[in-house]
Design an enzyme around this catalytic site. Structure first.
Site, PDB file in Angstrom:
ATOM      1  N   GLY A  43      33.112  34.346  54.512  1.00  0.00           N
ATOM      2  CA  GLY A  43      33.676  34.814  53.073  1.00  0.00           C
ATOM      3  C   GLY A  43      34.067  33.702  52.076  1.00  0.00           C
ATOM      4  O   GLY A  43      33.499  32.569  52.169  1.00  0.00           O
ATOM      5  N   LEU A  44      35.066  34.026  51.179  1.00  0.00           N
ATOM      6  CA  LEU A  44      34.949  32.954  50.066  1.00  0.00           C
ATOM      7  C   LEU A  44      35.824  31.611  50.858  1.00  0.00           C
ATOM      8  O   LEU A  44      35.469  30.597  50.570  1.00  0.00           O
ATOM      9  CB  LEU A  44      35.998  33.562  49.038  1.00  0.00           C
ATOM     10  N   ARG A 338      52.548  45.119  43.596  1.00  0.00           N
ATOM     11  CA  ARG A 338      51.859  46.092  44.342  1.00  0.00           C
ATOM     12  C   ARG A 338      52.906  47.006  45.184  1.00  0.00           C
ATOM     13  O   ARG A 338      52.800  48.074  45.373  1.00  0.00           O
ATOM     14  CB  ARG A 338      50.719  45.681  45.298  1.00  0.00           C
ATOM     15  N   LEU A 449      41.696  36.010  46.128  1.00  0.00           N
ATOM     16  CA  LEU A 449      40.424  35.045  45.708  1.00  0.00           C
ATOM     17  C   LEU A 449      40.822  33.449  45.516  1.00  0.00           C
ATOM     18  O   LEU A 449      40.223  32.791  45.750  1.00  0.00           O
ATOM     19  CB  LEU A 449      39.833  35.769  44.484  1.00  0.00           C
TER      20      LEU A 449
END
Length: 646
Positions: A43-44, A338, A449
């Protein structure tokens, strides 16, 4: 006995990272060619680390469970990536990004790591623009920004609702360039099953080739775990079904301490559960909260009629709608963090005001934004997200409000790492969501990210080199060493044990049962009675699993059920540790909400006197209670106070 040394440099906060970089040990180019690095995950975090370390001249071996790095779950990230560029000139700065991140994490993260994250965030954008990542731009050509929860500035860079995909393609291109140069070797369809240590240092891994079942040995001078989070412990989550926590769990069982396992993020903007046979949930980007307004009916009878299908949301007049986030949090409105938005939705639904046929949903309404901006603007900003929603729900969100409900999304806990991203095992590093380091008890949107690329592009290339500087005279390791023999035997024994159960229940049966227990008792709301019940039920599920699980086929072949079974065996143990951690932390903070500890307004009530620390758990053996260690969190540069988004 593990030793916790955060290795945070001395000096002013803004100078720590530069001080570290100016005093680190280096490896000259000729010696870099002699050093091997294993990276698990593409992944990143993994792809950016592979690209960076390969470009520096190290020999890098990268292992991924997919046939292509482009299928890593980072591709699913939608809304954006944070950076303190201050292009909108609205008051942003590195310090403000640092402050918002620490505050958003409810003051349960390490100051120095978070400041470094904010500091290198601007470099990430420059790097990605140079790679050709097609960020959205304003009419005049400047990069566009939008707002995300927990901030009063617009600092989120985005590529419509496909930001993760575009960033991953940028990292992938840099990664593939190094493969072409011969510095990076990619091993597709490999799952790491265990860690190999020699003289107390991480020196290799054991993998299973998923197409053939072949058990393989791989050696290196250092190992990097970049395998993401463990949200699939809950079965239903926004994670891809292949996302799993097994690599970090096997490292934990070899001595890598696990930090804050109970810190799980619930994302408020997901498509609600629609059936018992669903295998995952779909995220609707937090970016939608820029223009969408969240509401439920003010009248309980209206909510009940909607649940029965007798009333449509468009038939409810404005005065009978409760825009509860705007009402409760006027300063931030729909852009609260959130954890706050998720609990507020749960509270309304629990009180009987939820919508949909289950009553477990709230509305995300774009009528005002379409009227104000025009449908074409909303379509340009969120069109692919609206299209995805319509395909799944079979309802047009341009005409009818979206229905959303919170779901498990991200795990802030993970492998404990120091300032250098090194675990309690020398030579073992963890990056991105696989480590615990930057988000405290709640991650702000668009920061995942940022952390993955920060770790891979701009942190690990310095800190890993500092570790490897005294390894240049260590020759490459033979995989014929007895340490590899021992660990491979352990792996094969584990596979044989699970294959030989030969019960009559599917793997998914146990995973679903575990997921229900975790969501009900270790989910959005937790209390001592529920957590103790979870521990009891997980024990029963585990015993049943090892007596009655059935895995068809053979291990020497493609065997998806075997893959799932090995992961679920780990989830059962990890779920226990999450519950133990939640039971021990007698406070509410961020995503960890103990119902016994809340303010009169229903907000999280921290206990700073007793719990301003990182919970660090040490494995003591099968059947033994893990040992709890505490890393104190000392806030020298920020004032710790009760969070308020009102």
């Amino acid at each position: 006995m593990i030793k916790l040394d955060p290795k945070v440099p001395d000096g002013p906060l803004a100078e720590k990272w530069n001080k570290y970089k100016s005093s680190q040990d280096l490896v000259n180019p000729a010696n870099k060619r002699k050093l091997d690095i294993i990276i698990v995950g593409t992944g990143l975090a993994g792809a950016s680390a592979a690209a960076s370390l390969g470009e520096m001249g190290f020999k890098v071996k990268v292992f991924g469970i997919h046939e292509s790095p482009r299928r890593a779950h980072s591709i699913a990230a939608q809304g954006g990536i944070n950076a303190a560029k201050n292009y909108p000139n609205d008051g942003d700065s590195i310090y403000r990004l640092f402050y918002d991140t620490v505050k958003g994490g409810d003051y349960r993260s390490r100051e120095a790591n978070v400041y470094r994250l904010a500091e290198v965030s601007n470099n990430i954008i420059d790097q990605c623009v140079a790679q050709g990542v097609p960020f959205a731009r304003e009419y005049g050509g400047m990069l566009a920004n939008r707002s995300f929860g927990g901030a009063l500035v617009s600092r989120t860079f985005y590529a419509r609702g496909q930001t993760g995909q575009q960033l991953l393609l940028g990292a992938y291109s840099a990664f593939m360039k190094e493969i072409n140069r011969g510095n990076v070797t990619f091993y597709p369809k490999r799952e790491m099953l265990d860690l190999v240590m020699i003289d107390g240092k991480a020196r290799g891994i054991i993998t299973r080739e998923l197409n053939t079942g072949k058990i393989e040995r791989h050696s290196a001078h250092a190992v990097v775990i970049a395998t993401g989070g463990y949200g699939n412990v809950f079965f239903l989550s926004t994670n891809a079904m292949n996302s799993n926590g097994s690599a970090v769990w096997q490292c934990y069982k070899r001595g890598a301490a696990f930090a804050n396992p109970c810190f799980t993020q619930i994302h408020p903007t997901c498509i609600p559960v629609h059936g018992e046979y669903q295998s995952k949930l779909t995220l609707m980007s937090e970016s939608l909260r820029n223009d969408g307004r969240i509401w439920v009916p003010k009248k309980k009878e209206d909510a009940q009629r909607i649940q029965k299908g007798e009333l449509k949301p468009t038939e409810i007049p404005e005065e009978d709608r409760d825009y509860y986030l705007e009402r409760r949090y006027p300063a931030f409105g729909n852009l609260v963090p959130r954890d706050v938005a998720s609990r507020a939705a749960k509270e309304r639904c629990d009180a009987g005001y939820g919508v949909g046929n289950t009553g477990l949903a709230v509305y995300l309404d774009f009528a005002d934004a379409i009227k104000r901006l025009g449908k074409s603007v909303i379509e340009a900003r969120y069109g692919n997200l609206f299209q995805m929603y319509e395909k799944i729900v079979d309802d047009n969100p341009y005409e009818t409000p979206m229905m959303i409900y919170p779901a498990v999304h991200y795990t802030m806990g993970g492998t404990w790492v120091d300032y250098e991203l090194q675990t309690t095992i020398p030579g073992l590093f963890a990056t991105g969501e696989a480590n615990f380091s930057d988000h405290g008890a709640n991650r702000l949107g668009a920061s995942a990210l940022m952390q993955g690329l920060s770790d891979g592009y701009f942190v690990l290339p310095y800190t890993l080199q500092n570790y490897l500087a005294d390894q240049i005279n260590v020759p490459r390791f033979s995989t014929d060493l007895p340490e590899f023999d021992t660990v491979e035997k352990d792996v094969k024994s584990r596979i044989d044990k699970i294959m030989n159960v030969k019960g009559d229940k599917t793997v998914d049966t146990f995973h679903r049962r575990l997921g229900h227990v975790m969501w009900d008792y270790v989910g959005m709301g937790r209390n001592e009675e529920g957590i103790r019940k979870a521990l009891s039920e997980i024990k029963e599920i585990k015993e049943d699993f090892w007596k009655n699980v059935r895995i068809p086929g053979h291990p020497e072949d493609v065997n998806l059920e075997l893959e799932k079974a090995l992961r679920v065996a780990d989830y059962l143990e990890l779920g226990e540790l999450m519950a133990l951690d939640a039971l021990d932390r007698k406070e509410s903070c961020g995503g960890h909400f103990r119902e016994e500890y809340q303010t009169p307004e229903g907000e999280a009530l921290r206990n700073d006197k007793d719990y301003t620390f990182v919970s660090v758990w040490e494995y003591k053996g099968d059947g033994e209670a893990p040992a709890l260690h505490k890393e104190p969190l000392n806030f020298e540069f920020i004032e710790v106070k009760q969070r308020s988004y009102k």
